[in-house]
Design a protein around this motif. Structure first.
Motif, PDB file in Angstrom:
ATOM      1  N   SER A  22       0.832  -1.202   0.000  1.00  0.00           N
ATOM      2  CA  SER A  22       0.000   0.000   0.000  1.00  0.00           C
ATOM      3  C   SER A  22       0.867   1.253   0.000  1.00  0.00           C
ATOM      4  N   GLN A  23       0.197   2.376  -0.114  1.00  0.00           N
ATOM      5  CA  GLN A  23       0.867   3.670  -0.042  1.00  0.00           C
ATOM      6  C   GLN A  23       0.904   4.122   1.423  1.00  0.00           C
ATOM      7  N   VAL A  24       1.800   3.561   2.190  1.00  0.00           N
ATOM      8  CA  VAL A  24       1.936   3.955   3.592  1.00  0.00           C
ATOM      9  C   VAL A  24       2.277   5.443   3.654  1.00  0.00           C
ATOM     10  N   PRO A  25       1.526   6.243   4.399  1.00  0.00           N
ATOM     11  CA  PRO A  25       1.791   7.683   4.438  1.00  0.00           C
ATOM     12  C   PRO A  25       3.168   7.997   5.027  1.00  0.00           C
ATOM     13  N   GLU A  89      13.856  -0.275  -7.321  1.00  0.00           N
ATOM     14  CA  GLU A  89      12.882  -1.149  -7.939  1.00  0.00           C
ATOM     15  C   GLU A  89      12.961  -2.583  -7.422  1.00  0.00           C
ATOM     16  N   HIS A  90      14.008  -2.938  -6.718  1.00  0.00           N
ATOM     17  CA  HIS A  90      14.068  -4.279  -6.139  1.00  0.00           C
ATOM     18  C   HIS A  90      12.855  -4.539  -5.247  1.00  0.00           C
ATOM     19  N   GLY A  91      12.346  -3.491  -4.600  1.00  0.00           N
ATOM     20  CA  GLY A  91      11.133  -3.632  -3.806  1.00  0.00           C
ATOM     21  C   GLY A  91      11.291  -4.402  -2.520  1.00  0.00           C
ATOM     22  N   CYS A  92      12.494  -4.473  -1.979  1.00  0.00           N
ATOM     23  CA  CYS A  92      12.708  -5.197  -0.721  1.00  0.00           C
ATOM     24  C   CYS A  92      11.836  -4.587   0.373  1.00  0.00           C
ATOM     25  N   VAL A  93      10.947  -5.375   0.923  1.00  0.00           N
ATOM     26  CA  VAL A  93       9.981  -4.837   1.873  1.00  0.00           C
ATOM     27  C   VAL A  93      10.659  -4.359   3.152  1.00  0.00           C
ATOM     28  N   TYR A  94      11.834  -4.898   3.459  1.00  0.00           N
ATOM     29  CA  TYR A  94      12.543  -4.593   4.701  1.00  0.00           C
ATOM     30  C   TYR A  94      13.529  -3.437   4.559  1.00  0.00           C
ATOM     31  N   CYS A  95      13.615  -2.799   3.402  1.00  0.00           N
ATOM     32  CA  CYS A  95      14.690  -1.840   3.135  1.00  0.00           C
ATOM     33  C   CYS A  95      14.677  -0.651   4.099  1.00  0.00           C
ATOM     34  N   PHE A  96      15.783  -0.446   4.793  1.00  0.00           N
ATOM     35  CA  PHE A  96      15.879   0.642   5.774  1.00  0.00           C
ATOM     36  C   PHE A  96      15.840   2.015   5.109  1.00  0.00           C
ATOM     37  N   ALA A  97      16.036   2.080   3.775  1.00  0.00           N
ATOM     38  CA  ALA A  97      16.036   3.368   3.067  1.00  0.00           C
ATOM     39  C   ALA A  97      14.638   3.836   2.697  1.00  0.00           C
ATOM     40  N   ARG A  98      13.641   3.001   2.856  1.00  0.00           N
ATOM     41  CA  ARG A  98      12.284   3.399   2.465  1.00  0.00           C
ATOM     42  C   ARG A  98      11.850   4.739   3.064  1.00  0.00           C
ATOM     43  N   PRO A  99      12.099   5.001   4.353  1.00  0.00           N
ATOM     44  CA  PRO A  99      11.650   6.270   4.921  1.00  0.00           C
ATOM     45  C   PRO A  99      12.231   7.506   4.245  1.00  0.00           C
ATOM     46  N   ASP A 105       8.019  13.876  -0.292  1.00  0.00           N
ATOM     47  CA  ASP A 105       6.563  13.914  -0.210  1.00  0.00           C
ATOM     48  C   ASP A 105       5.953  12.712  -0.928  1.00  0.00           C
ATOM     49  N   LEU A 106       6.638  11.580  -0.826  1.00  0.00           N
ATOM     50  CA  LEU A 106       6.174  10.342  -1.429  1.00  0.00           C
ATOM     51  C   LEU A 106       6.069   9.254  -0.370  1.00  0.00           C
ATOM     52  N   SER A 107       5.355   8.202  -0.692  1.00  0.00           N
ATOM     53  CA  SER A 107       5.150   7.123   0.267  1.00  0.00           C
ATOM     54  C   SER A 107       6.369   6.208   0.367  1.00  0.00           C
ATOM     55  N   PRO A 108       6.792   5.876   1.590  1.00  0.00           N
ATOM     56  CA  PRO A 108       7.836   4.861   1.776  1.00  0.00           C
ATOM     57  C   PRO A 108       7.350   3.464   1.389  1.00  0.00           C
ATOM     58  N   GLY A 109       6.055   3.339   1.075  1.00  0.00           N
ATOM     59  CA  GLY A 109       5.514   2.069   0.642  1.00  0.00           C
ATOM     60  C   GLY A 109       5.718   1.868  -0.847  1.00  0.00           C
ATOM     61  N   LEU A 110       4.638   1.828  -1.602  1.00  0.00           N
ATOM     62  CA  LEU A 110       4.734   1.553  -3.033  1.00  0.00           C
ATOM     63  C   LEU A 110       5.508   2.615  -3.807  1.00  0.00           C
ATOM     64  N   ASP A 111       5.402   3.875  -3.402  1.00  0.00           N
ATOM     65  CA  ASP A 111       6.131   4.924  -4.122  1.00  0.00           C
ATOM     66  C   ASP A 111       7.632   4.659  -4.140  1.00  0.00           C
ATOM     67  N   PHE A 112       8.160   4.144  -3.036  1.00  0.00           N
ATOM     68  CA  PHE A 112       9.605   3.928  -2.945  1.00  0.00           C
ATOM     69  C   PHE A 112      10.115   2.996  -4.031  1.00  0.00           C
ATOM     70  N   GLU A 113       9.308   2.019  -4.409  1.00  0.00           N
ATOM     71  CA  GLU A 113       9.764   1.047  -5.409  1.00  0.00           C
ATOM     72  C   GLU A 113       9.206   1.300  -6.802  1.00  0.00           C
ATOM     73  N   THR A 114       8.343   2.311  -6.956  1.00  0.00           N
ATOM     74  CA  THR A 114       7.774   2.601  -8.274  1.00  0.00           C
ATOM     75  C   THR A 114       8.113   3.995  -8.791  1.00  0.00           C
ATOM     76  N   HIS A 279      11.240   4.577  11.456  1.00  0.00           N
ATOM     77  CA  HIS A 279      10.146   5.418  10.948  1.00  0.00           C
ATOM     78  C   HIS A 279       9.012   4.601  10.316  1.00  0.00           C
ATOM     79  N   GLU A 280       8.632   4.942   9.075  1.00  0.00           N
ATOM     80  CA  GLU A 280       7.481   4.303   8.439  1.00  0.00           C
ATOM     81  C   GLU A 280       7.715   2.844   8.074  1.00  0.00           C
ATOM     82  N   LEU A 281       8.953   2.418   8.078  1.00  0.00           N
ATOM     83  CA  LEU A 281       9.240   1.038   7.689  1.00  0.00           C
ATOM     84  C   LEU A 281       8.526   0.045   8.600  1.00  0.00           C
ATOM     85  N   LYS A 282       8.341   0.403   9.858  1.00  0.00           N
ATOM     86  CA  LYS A 282       7.666  -0.529  10.766  1.00  0.00           C
ATOM     87  C   LYS A 282       6.239  -0.799  10.292  1.00  0.00           C
TER      88      LYS A 282
END
Length: 368
Positions: A22-25, A89-99, A105-114, A279-282
């Motif tokens: 999802s698009q985690v805020p 684009e690897h989309g690793c769900v655990y990636c510490f860089a997502r936040p 102003d993008l989501s650490p969820g789907l935006d991070f990998e798309t 942060h949002e990764l949790k």
């Protein structure tokens, strides 16, 4: 209507080829929207349409103003790094860089990998920064925050361009990757290795193809990563394995097997990092757990909190990569004994004395 708002459905669904669901805020969002079913059965249709649109990857060209980041963290082995891309684009769900995507102003969820950003002037900036009189040559970690050899590197070739500058200037570099695209650059890596200027660590989370496809859907398959280590070593490149992250009750039981597989192809060194949830990764992580391991989720999070002082994450230097407590101590003991048993010799030292600053371009060419 605020075009920047994020829509988050209450019932996330796993998306094939993506890690987040999802698009985690982001933590800087001023407005988020929660979808509620109105009883007219329209929510399912809207959610299906949204899911169909989400998986597309977009690349935005970025003109970076600087390219070398420096840090003085006591538990990081390098003092400077270079990241050719934002997002991965690897989309690793655990990636510490997502936040980090929250700063855009993008989501650490789907935006991070798309929604990815390519710093297409990275090599140009690197050349300028290496030419500065005060630059002190020490290994530059290439692609640490997000993978420099993620799928879009095959076309963008930014990491390769940076390697060309580093080889030209005889500057040491360290690499951590799970992207098979790095094998395209064996020619440059082999030349850097001859000069003792490069180390490569291949990240392996699991040897289970099914689990890997859920955790890191667009990264190289586990057996491919082991073959990457073999190919690097055959080319004379110092290479090792990084078991990262180790996830309690999900991947921790594979620790010894991963080390054995890597040592069997002549990996020189080994390391591991415990799962980190800043942060949002949790939120991204908990959502993934509930989707893929609902019966195990509570136990996994309980073990994580036991190693993090009762919290989801402990950012203190010295413990954020290893954790504390009985389970963390057990992981440390298992790793140490397996590494000793397998006889990893360690990486050779890099040579910082060969550095030759790049010549600044002059309108008079090479006459002077």
């Amino acid at each position: 209507m605020d075009s920047r708002r994020k829509v988050r459905f209450q019932q996330a669904v796993a998306i094939k080829g993506r890690g987040a669901a999802s698009q985690v805020p982001g933590r800087f969002e001023k407005r988020t929207t929660i979808a509620e079913d109105d009883g007219w059965e329209t929510m399912a249709d809207e959610q299906a349409a949204d899911l169909e649109a989400r998986p597309q990857t977009t690349i935005t060209a970025e003109r970076a103003r600087s390219i070398i980041s420096r840090n003085d963290s006591p538990d990081i082995a390098f003092g400077q790094s270079l990241n050719p891309y934002r997002g991965c684009e690897h989309g690793c769900v655990y990636c510490f860089a997502r936040p980090s995507h929250a700063y855009l102003d993008l989501s650490p969820g789907l935006d991070f990998e798309t929604k990815l950003y390519a710093k297409r002037n990275a090599a140009e900036l690197l050349r300028k920064e290496l030419a500065k009189p005060g630059h002190v040559p020490s290994p530059i970690a290439l692609g640490i925050n997000t993978d420099g050899w993620q799928p879009i590197e095959r076309d963008e070739r930014i990491s390769r361009a940076c390697l060309e500058v580093l080889l030209e200037t005889r500057h040491p570099v360290g690499i951590v990757t799970k992207g098979s695209a790095i094998l395209r650059d064996l020619d440059l890596l082999a030349e850097l290795a001859k000069l003792r200027l490069v180390h490569v660590m291949v990240s392996v989370t699991s040897l289970d193809n099914v689990l890997s496809s859920k955790l890191e859907p667009r990264a190289a398959a586990p057996h491919t990563r082991i073959k990457m280590i073999a190919a690097l070593r055959e080319a004379g490149v110092p290479a090792g394995v990084l078991v990262a992250p180790v996830i309690p009750m999900i991947t921790d039981m594979e620790l010894e097997c991963i080390l054995e597989a890597a040592r069997a192809v002549d990996a020189l060194s080994a390391g591991y990092v415990l799962l980190r949830l800043p942060h949002e990764l949790k939120t991204v992580w908990r959502e993934w757990l509930e989707l893929h391991y609902p019966q195990r989720a509570a136990h996994v999070m309980s073990l994580i909190r036991q190693m993090r002082g009762g919290k989801d994450y402990d950012s203190r230097y010295g413990v954020r990569g290893r954790g504390e407590g009985p389970f963390a101590d057990l992981l440390e003991t298992r790793f140490r004994k397996a590494r000793q048993r397998l006889g990893f010799p360690g990486m050779p030292p890099v040579d910082t004395g060969l550095f030759t600053p790049p010549r600044e371009e002059s309108p008079q060419g090479a006459l002077f």
